[in-house]
Write an enzyme that holds these catalytic residues in place. Structure first.
Site: not given
Length: 227
Positions: A49, A121
């Site tokens: 992320d 991610e």
């Protein structure tokens, strides 16, 4: 470490061959099948992320050197949100190589937005750890390329834009109503109406309430755009 034929083909799809294949295996391992000897992808998701955010901020700033922060921020949010990560994951058929427990397989985990977004991610982080920032930047540019090229100057979500439109005209915030829900639990379809206090409405349909509300807001915005 030897990986499966499916994961080997997946490496070709994403354009990165892992020096440490265990990182790819971990990135594709959901918590529903994790164990003491098989760690899940949650720590990689946390890192990915942040890597995605850094790469995307750099890309958007370099792509439009005249854009103000107020323009860059909504574009950034549109590119890094979970729904976009899931969209990219679907484009490379990431769901096919996810390692899931039986409960998640039965309930359609390979198609779930949250699982796909998280795994995307985690994949970015795995590439980062395996090959460094340049490798992860290359991955993001390859997979997000068309989305970045087509990001709108003002990428604020439709619900926010509609609410601001209503407030600017001294109206109450729009309300959203679920008109219909169909499909099985693992693949629902929602039809939702967005309604202004003057009676004008717009309808949208999607696989989640959030996306159906966004679609309804956009439909209503299209109706009132000339006002």
């Amino acid at each position: 470490m030897k990986i499966s034929r499916e994961l080997d083909a997946f490496q070709a799809r994403i354009g990165h061959t892992f020096k440490r294949p265990d990182l790819l295996v971990r990135a594709m391992t959901h918590s529903s099948i994790a164990s003491d000897t098989r760690p899940d992808n949650q720590r990689l998701e946390f890192l990915g992320d942040r890597v995605l955010g850094l790469v995307m901020a750099e890309v958007l700033m370099s792509g439009d050197r005249a854009a103000a922060e107020g323009q860059l921020a909504p574009r950034f949010n549109a590119m890094v949100r979970k729904e976009t990560c899931a969209e990219v994951a679907r484009s490379i058929d990431l769901g096919a190589v996810l390692k899931l427990g039986k409960s998640e397989q039965v309930t359609g985990g390979r198609r779930k937005m949250a699982l796909l977004g998280d795994a995307m991610e985690a994949l970015i982080a795995a590439v980062y750890v395996d090959g460094g920032l340049e490798a992860s930047r290359g991955l993001v540019l390859r997979l997000w390329g068309d989305l970045i090229d087509n990001v709108e100057d003002d990428a604020r979500d439709a619900k926010t834009t509609l609410q601001e439109w209503a407030q600017g005209r001294k109206m109450k915030p729009p309300v959203y109503e679920v008109l219909h829900r169909s499909g099985p639990d693992h693949a629902p379809v929602f039809r939702i109406a967005a309604r202004l206090e003057d009676g004008r409405t717009g309808e949208g349909q999607a696989a989640s309430k959030r996306n159906a509300e966004q679609a309804a807001a956009k439909a209503l915005l299209d109706k009132v755009s000339d006002d």
